[in-house]
Each structure stands twice: as structure tokens, then as C-alpha cells.
Design a protein around this motif. Structure first.
Motif, mmCIF file in Angstrom:
data_model
loop_
_atom_site.group_PDB
_atom_site.id
_atom_site.type_symbol
_atom_site.label_atom_id
_atom_site.label_comp_id
_atom_site.label_asym_id
_atom_site.label_seq_id
_atom_site.Cartn_x
_atom_site.Cartn_y
_atom_site.Cartn_z
ATOM 1 N N GLU A 248 5.354 3.253 5.213
ATOM 2 C CA GLU A 248 5.092 2.602 3.934
ATOM 3 C C GLU A 248 3.726 1.920 3.857
ATOM 4 O O GLU A 248 3.336 1.445 2.802
ATOM 5 C CB GLU A 248 6.184 1.561 3.645
ATOM 6 C CG GLU A 248 7.564 2.182 3.447
ATOM 7 C CD GLU A 248 8.607 1.161 3.052
ATOM 8 O OE1 GLU A 248 8.258 -0.033 2.969
ATOM 9 O OE2 GLU A 248 9.759 1.568 2.828
ATOM 10 N N ARG A 249 2.986 1.883 4.934
ATOM 11 C CA ARG A 249 1.698 1.207 4.919
ATOM 12 C C ARG A 249 0.688 1.980 4.070
ATOM 13 O O ARG A 249 0.654 3.208 4.090
ATOM 14 C CB ARG A 249 1.149 1.052 6.335
ATOM 15 C CG ARG A 249 -0.169 0.283 6.368
ATOM 16 C CD ARG A 249 -0.626 -0.012 7.775
ATOM 17 N NE ARG A 249 -1.880 -0.736 7.757
ATOM 18 C CZ ARG A 249 -2.550 -1.078 8.839
ATOM 19 N NH1 ARG A 249 -2.069 -0.777 10.040
ATOM 20 N NH2 ARG A 249 -3.695 -1.738 8.745
ATOM 21 N N LYS A 250 -0.122 1.245 3.306
ATOM 22 C CA LYS A 250 -1.165 1.829 2.482
ATOM 23 C C LYS A 250 -2.536 1.346 2.958
ATOM 24 O O LYS A 250 -2.680 0.211 3.412
ATOM 25 C CB LYS A 250 -0.976 1.450 1.008
ATOM 26 C CG LYS A 250 0.314 1.954 0.380
ATOM 27 C CD LYS A 250 0.225 3.432 0.060
ATOM 28 C CE LYS A 250 1.432 3.904 -0.730
ATOM 29 N NZ LYS A 250 1.349 5.326 -1.092
ATOM 30 N N TYR A 251 -3.527 2.212 2.823
ATOM 31 C CA TYR A 251 -4.900 1.888 3.211
ATOM 32 C C TYR A 251 -5.816 2.024 1.997
ATOM 33 O O TYR A 251 -5.689 2.971 1.209
ATOM 34 C CB TYR A 251 -5.392 2.838 4.301
ATOM 35 C CG TYR A 251 -4.750 2.648 5.648
ATOM 36 C CD1 TYR A 251 -5.400 1.933 6.661
ATOM 37 C CD2 TYR A 251 -3.496 3.186 5.923
ATOM 38 C CE1 TYR A 251 -4.816 1.762 7.904
ATOM 39 C CE2 TYR A 251 -2.902 3.024 7.173
ATOM 40 C CZ TYR A 251 -3.565 2.311 8.152
ATOM 41 O OH TYR A 251 -2.976 2.142 9.384
ATOM 42 N N ASP A 252 -6.765 1.088 1.863
ATOM 43 C CA ASP A 252 -7.783 1.196 0.826
ATOM 44 C C ASP A 252 -8.864 2.173 1.276
ATOM 45 O O ASP A 252 -9.330 2.121 2.422
ATOM 46 C CB ASP A 252 -8.432 -0.163 0.547
ATOM 47 C CG ASP A 252 -7.483 -1.115 -0.168
ATOM 48 O OD1 ASP A 252 -6.585 -0.627 -0.880
ATOM 49 O OD2 ASP A 252 -7.639 -2.329 -0.008
ATOM 50 N N VAL A 253 -9.267 3.045 0.378
ATOM 51 C CA VAL A 253 -10.325 4.021 0.660
ATOM 52 C C VAL A 253 -11.567 3.625 -0.124
ATOM 53 O O VAL A 253 -11.558 3.637 -1.363
ATOM 54 C CB VAL A 253 -9.882 5.445 0.267
ATOM 55 C CG1 VAL A 253 -11.048 6.421 0.415
ATOM 56 C CG2 VAL A 253 -8.711 5.891 1.114
ATOM 57 N N ARG A 254 -12.619 3.265 0.581
ATOM 58 C CA ARG A 254 -13.891 2.981 -0.075
ATOM 59 C C ARG A 254 -14.614 4.307 -0.301
ATOM 60 O O ARG A 254 -15.019 4.981 0.650
ATOM 61 C CB ARG A 254 -14.735 2.031 0.762
ATOM 62 C CG ARG A 254 -14.142 0.626 0.847
ATOM 63 C CD ARG A 254 -15.082 -0.326 1.564
ATOM 64 N NE ARG A 254 -16.368 -0.397 0.885
ATOM 65 C CZ ARG A 254 -16.616 -1.160 -0.177
ATOM 66 N NH1 ARG A 254 -15.642 -1.904 -0.690
ATOM 67 N NH2 ARG A 254 -17.801 -1.179 -0.722
ATOM 68 N N ILE A 255 -14.757 4.680 -1.566
ATOM 69 C CA ILE A 255 -15.306 5.983 -1.919
ATOM 70 C C ILE A 255 -16.696 6.186 -1.314
ATOM 71 O O ILE A 255 -17.003 7.242 -0.747
ATOM 72 C CB ILE A 255 -15.358 6.134 -3.448
ATOM 73 C CG1 ILE A 255 -13.946 6.091 -4.037
ATOM 74 C CG2 ILE A 255 -16.052 7.446 -3.836
ATOM 75 C CD1 ILE A 255 -13.021 7.165 -3.560
#
Length: 368
Positions: A248-255
Motif C-alpha cells: 500500500e505504500r505510495k511514492y512521489d515521482v518528481r517529473i
């Protein structure tokens, strides 16, 4: 709903006291110039990093948002939750003669906006994401007033042509968007898109937020390698597909970090809507063209109520409004089994020079 004698202007004046918002940050979000002002260096550094692709010091701002970082805001207002949400609501609000006040229940942050100005009050530097949401909502107000509707969808574009990617929660909108980007498209928006009339047809405007994705997406898209540490990558690679799906963990993606500068765009023409109706174990992927008049059952997949963060809300989405806006805009429905590579290839054909058929089944092309 209101409070006798209380105004947004008075709330801000009482809270501000000796706080001087001497720091300023200029942004250009789509066609809106924004000036963010604050008394917190830490907050402004975080906002500068978040909005790195949209920094713009030129011109007079269309919107000014002042974020005053301080202690809790004393509450003397009769806040109420959105109808039907009650104690489960994440925020509560009250409308005053000169604007609206929204209070975040967990963090105690106050958003004050309307004709008296736009402010964020309270522990701002500890809640950067909520300050970002406040800034983005003010830009969204301008699009809504110009006739746009809010869509629950991601968006990508190639040149001046764009598509939205919609579907119910867990459909893989962000994963498909990033897979399409791996082949040259630019990112427009992650989970919310504003679509409205433009000079040459429909236009979509994104929300300046980074996509949040699951570990499975990170493992299967080499462009996203900077997001995971080597230890995290090894740990996730050791999981079975079913176990990885359940993480369930989510990661932020810096474009910018993953795809380079200039790949995050907030404005594009709209060529088509894509609705993901596929499922794991659904067999071969299938695709067909339709429109909302022929397939009104698709509307709930992308309709989105305007919530209390917008001056135009809260108000429910109506099917008539979306059908009137979209008209004959092509809708590509992707069903059957989940296949991100084949779906990305099909979406790239739509974004490229190939003509879009009006209706009928479409055979998914080979992976590019």
C-alpha cells in the motif's frame, strides 16, 4: 451558514498581528500568474522545490496567496462538514460575507479565500502539501469560472495534443501516464484535470502535483529508477506479483528528476478521453471507440464533484453538464486484461498523427 459579525478579513487581521509576509515566490500555472507570499523561509524553499518547473517572476500576478506560518488559529466559527460526511470529513467549512474558511481537522490549517483575498493560516511549514493544494485550488477557480469541469483523471500530452486517462480507483491511471511518458509524452496531471472550452476545441488544464505511485510501477519503468533506493528496489523485486500488488505504500515521482526538464506541462488541447475498464486476469486487452452520448454509463468513471476548496463548490457533478461539455469528443474504452505497454502504444497512436476513428472496435497495436 455563517457567523454574525465575523469576516475573513477580520480573521486574517487578528491572526497576522506582527507576522510580515516579506518573502515572495512567482509562479505561472498554465495561464495563471501566481504570487505566493509568506513569513517562512522553510516553507518557501519547499514550495520553490515543488514548483520548480513553473517558476516565473515576470508580470503582475492574477492571484496572490499569502501563507502565514504560526501557531493554531483560535476558533470562534460555527464550522460544518460537507453534507453527508459528518465526523468522517477531513475538513469543515463556513461561508462568511467576504469569503469562505475551510479548516483541516487533522492539521488545524485554515484556508481563507474569496473577495477579501487568499490566505493559508496555521502550521504551514509542517503541511506543505496542503499549502500546495490551496495554491492549486485558487488556479482551479479561474478555470471553473471560465466554464471548465473537474475530471477524476490523469493527463498526458504530445505537442499540443493531449488525452485524459480515467477509471475508478486503482485502475492504473498514473502508471499508464508514466508508461506513455517513457516514449516521449509530457505529463499534464495526476488525478485531477480541468477540461473546458478553448478557441480550437476542448482544452485540459492540469493540477501542479507530482504523481504518487506504487512500488510495482517503479520496478517496471526504468525512467523511475531515481525514486527507489537500491535496498528498496531489491526488497520489492523479491516479492511475488500478488504480494507486490498488495503493497500500500505510495511514492512521489518528481517529473524533472525522472524525465528531465520541460516534461511537466499544465495546458494542452484535448484529443480524446481514455477510460480504463480493465482488470487483472481479464484476458487479452480490448479497446473500442465511443462517445458519452452513446455510452453514458462511462460518465461516473471521470465525473468529480467540486469540493469546498473551490469557490464554486461544494456542488455535485451532473451528467448533463459533462455531456454538454464533451459533445462528440472521442472516448477510448480499454477493457479486458491489464497491459500497460499495449495500452501506452495505443494512446501514443492517438496522440500522434494518426486519425482518430469516430466509433467502433480498435485492435490494440503492438508494443512500441
Amino acid at each position: 451558514m455563517g457567523a454574525s459579525g465575523v469576516t475573513c478579513r477580520g480573521i486574517v487581521a487578528a491572526y497576522q498581528r506582527d507576522m510580515m509576509p516579506t518573502l515572495a515566490l512567482g509562479l505561472r500555472l498554465a495561464d495563471t500568474r501566481v504570487a505566493v507570499r509568506s513569513n517562512s523561509c522553510e516553507l518557501m524553499d519547499a514550495l520553490t522545490a515543488h514548483y520548480q518547473d513553473f517558476l516565473d517572476e515576470a508580470g503582475n500576478p492574477d492571484i496572490v496567496v499569502t501563507a502565514l506560518d504560526g501557531g493554531p488559529v483560535p476558533s470562534v466559527l460555527p464550522f460544518a462538514s460537507r453534507e453527508g460526511l459528518g465526523e468522517d470529513a477531513k475538513e469543515e467549512y463556513v461561508d462568511l460575507p467576504d469569503g469562505r474558511v475551510v479548516r483541516k481537522r487533522r492539521t488545524g490549517l485554515w484556508l481563507v479565500f474569496g473577495q477579501s483575498g487568499h490566505y493559508v493560516l496555521g502550521p504551514c511549514r509542517q503541511n506543505v502539501d496542503q499549502v500546495v493544494n490551496a495554491v492549486n485550488a485558487r488556479c482551479g477557480d479561474r478555470e471553473l469560472r471560465a466554464g471548465a469541469l473537474l475530471f477524476h483523471a490523469a493527463g498526458v500530452c504530445l505537442g499540443g495534443a493531449g488525452i485524459t486517462l480515467s477509471g475508478f480507483a486503482g485502475a492504473g491511471k498514473s502508471t499508464l501516464a508514466l508508461e506513455i511518458m517513457r516514449h516521449g509524452a509530457s505529463f499534464v496531471s495526476n488525478d485531477r484535470v480541468l477540461i473546458g472550452p478553448g478557441a480550437d476545441g476542448l482544452t485540459m488544464t492540469g493540477i501542479a502535483r507530482m504523481p504518487r505511485i506504487n512500488p510495482g510501477t517503479l520496478l517496471n519503468n526504468e525512467a523511475l529508477a531515481p525514486v527507489l533506493t537500491e535496498a528498496e528496489r531489491a526488497a520489492y523485486a523479491g516479492l511475488s506479483p500478488d504480494a507486490l500488488w498488495r503493497v500500500e505504500r505510495k511514492y512521489d515521482v518528481r517529473i524533472r528528476d525522472c524525465f528531465g526538464p520541460g516534461r511537466f506541462r499544465l495546458r494542452s488541447g484535448l484529443r480524446a478521453l481514455v477510460v480504463l475498464g480493465w482488470r487483472r486476469g481479464g484476458g487479452d486487452m480490448r479497446a473500442r471507440w465511443t462517445d458519452v452520448d452513446a455510452s453514458p454509463e462511462l460518465l461516473p468513471a471521470f465525473m468529480k464533484d467540486v469540493g469546498v476548496f473551490f469557490e464554486e463548490g461544494p456542488r455535485p457533478a451532473t451528467q448533463d453538464a459533462y455531456r454538454a461539455l464533451l459533445g462528440a469528443c472521442p472516448v477510448l474504452v480499454i477493457g479486458g486484461g491489464v497491459d500497460f505497454q499495449r495500452a501506452a502504444a495505443l494512446c501514443l497512436d492517438v496522440l500522434g498523427p494518426l486519425a482518430v476513428p469516430a466509433s467502433g472496435p480498435v485492435a490494440a497495436p503492438c508494443c512500441v
